[in-house]
Design a protein around this motif. Structure first.
Motif, mmCIF file in Angstrom:
data_model
loop_
_atom_site.group_PDB
_atom_site.id
_atom_site.type_symbol
_atom_site.label_atom_id
_atom_site.label_comp_id
_atom_site.label_asym_id
_atom_site.label_seq_id
_atom_site.Cartn_x
_atom_site.Cartn_y
_atom_site.Cartn_z
ATOM 1 N N HIS A 1 -12.804 -3.349 10.330
ATOM 2 C CA HIS A 1 -14.150 -2.716 9.943
ATOM 3 C C HIS A 1 -15.063 -3.620 9.202
ATOM 4 C CE1 HIS A 1 -11.948 0.993 10.914
ATOM 5 N NE2 HIS A 1 -11.183 0.345 10.100
ATOM 6 N N PHE B 1 -12.934 -5.937 6.857
ATOM 7 C CA PHE B 1 -11.711 -5.099 6.434
ATOM 8 C C PHE B 1 -10.869 -5.027 7.587
ATOM 9 C CE2 PHE B 1 -9.159 -1.495 5.195
ATOM 10 C CZ PHE B 1 -8.539 -2.084 4.096
ATOM 11 N N HIS B 2 -9.580 -5.678 7.661
ATOM 12 C CA HIS B 2 -8.662 -5.674 8.668
ATOM 13 C C HIS B 2 -7.806 -4.348 8.321
ATOM 14 C CE1 HIS B 2 -9.782 -9.396 10.705
ATOM 15 N NE2 HIS B 2 -10.347 -9.603 9.610
ATOM 16 N N ASP B 3 -7.433 -3.099 9.049
ATOM 17 C CA ASP B 3 -6.604 -2.374 8.651
ATOM 18 C C ASP B 3 -5.883 -2.265 9.916
ATOM 19 O OD1 ASP B 3 -5.908 -0.010 7.262
ATOM 20 O OD2 ASP B 3 -7.215 1.398 8.240
ATOM 21 N N ARG C 1 -3.026 -5.405 5.839
ATOM 22 C CA ARG C 1 -4.490 -5.292 5.720
ATOM 23 C C ARG C 1 -5.110 -6.742 5.177
ATOM 24 N NH1 ARG C 1 -3.146 0.475 3.536
ATOM 25 N NH2 ARG C 1 -4.101 1.671 5.237
ATOM 26 N N THR D 1 -0.263 -0.078 6.088
ATOM 27 C CA THR D 1 -0.230 -1.274 7.175
ATOM 28 C C THR D 1 -0.748 -2.593 6.447
ATOM 29 O OG1 THR D 1 -1.083 -1.697 9.558
ATOM 30 C CG2 THR D 1 -2.638 -0.655 7.913
ATOM 31 N N LEU E 1 -8.343 4.746 2.978
ATOM 32 C CA LEU E 1 -6.938 4.022 3.332
ATOM 33 C C LEU E 1 -5.958 4.952 3.913
ATOM 34 C CD1 LEU E 1 -6.547 0.809 1.755
ATOM 35 C CD2 LEU E 1 -8.298 1.329 3.201
ATOM 36 N N PHE F 1 0.818 -1.315 0.038
ATOM 37 C CA PHE F 1 0.036 0.161 -0.031
ATOM 38 C C PHE F 1 0.875 1.194 0.000
ATOM 39 C CE2 PHE F 1 -2.438 -3.375 1.975
ATOM 40 C CZ PHE F 1 -3.671 -3.447 1.002
#
Length: 197
Positions: free
Chosen positions: A159, A152-154, A175, A173, A169, A136
């Motif tokens: 989330h 969604f893992h940030d 994700r 990190t 975003l 990213f």
């Protein structure tokens, strides 16, 4: 076993090889930087193996490209000279990449020369696709859920996103895109490039 190579797999193979050669990296150096074995990279570059989304994430991170950029460059490599031209792009003509491990499907909406990259993703039930933080780097990205539900893992934050929800975003990190439901999820990734090395 058939000797016919999927045209998109062949273009991904050529893109990975050209990115490595542009940097004057050996297979060993790319393997070190990505954590993907030399044997697997070699099979990908020869078009003998379609990389999974996870492997593409590791390779793109090593190149300091987003996965979207790496795939968009491969998908947009048309031989007819029409890439980057204005006009209508028919869904039936678009190349679709399928992750052989999860069934994740990705279709590039814009040409690589367009200022923003837009891709449509289909994430099947139960699919989970992790990407390292470096995938990213150098991009600004929005994820927009079109249908279904996306977990969604940030980094450490999780989330739950439903139809119509978006997430912008922030800093790179690790994700994870996950579909924990029993129905498909469809989302768009809108990406703007930043400075890259």
């Amino acid at each position: 076993m058939s000797n016919i190579v999927d045209p998109l797999v062949a273009r991904i193979a050529a893109r990975v090889r050209s990115e490595r050669e542009r940097r004057r990296w050996t297979l060993a150096r790319l393997a070190d930087a990505s954590g993907v074995s030399q044997a697997m990279i070699s099979r990908i570059e020869r078009g003998e193996s379609s990389p999974t989304a996870v492997v593409l994430g590791k390779l793109s991170a090593a190149f300091q490209l987003s996965v979207a950029s790496l795939l968009a460059l491969a998908e947009g490599a048309q031989d007819d000279g029409t890439a980057g031209t204005a006009g209508v792009h028919r869904e039936a003509d678009a190349a679709e990449w399928r992750d052989p491990a999860t069934g994740y499907r990705r279709r590039q909406i814009t040409d690589p020369q367009f200022p923003a990259e837009i891709a449509e993703i289909h994430l099947p039930p139960g699919a989970r696709v992790p990407y390292p933080a470096a995938a990213f780097a150098f991009v600004r990205q929005v994820v927009w859920v079109l249908d279904g539900h996306l977990t969604f893992h940030d980094g450490d934050a999780v989330h739950e996103l439903g139809r119509g929800d978006t997430i912008e975003l922030g800093e790179p990190t690790a994700r994870v895109f996950a579909n924990t439901t029993d129905t498909g999820c469809r989302y768009a990734v809108i990406l703007a490039r930043g400075a890259r090395p």
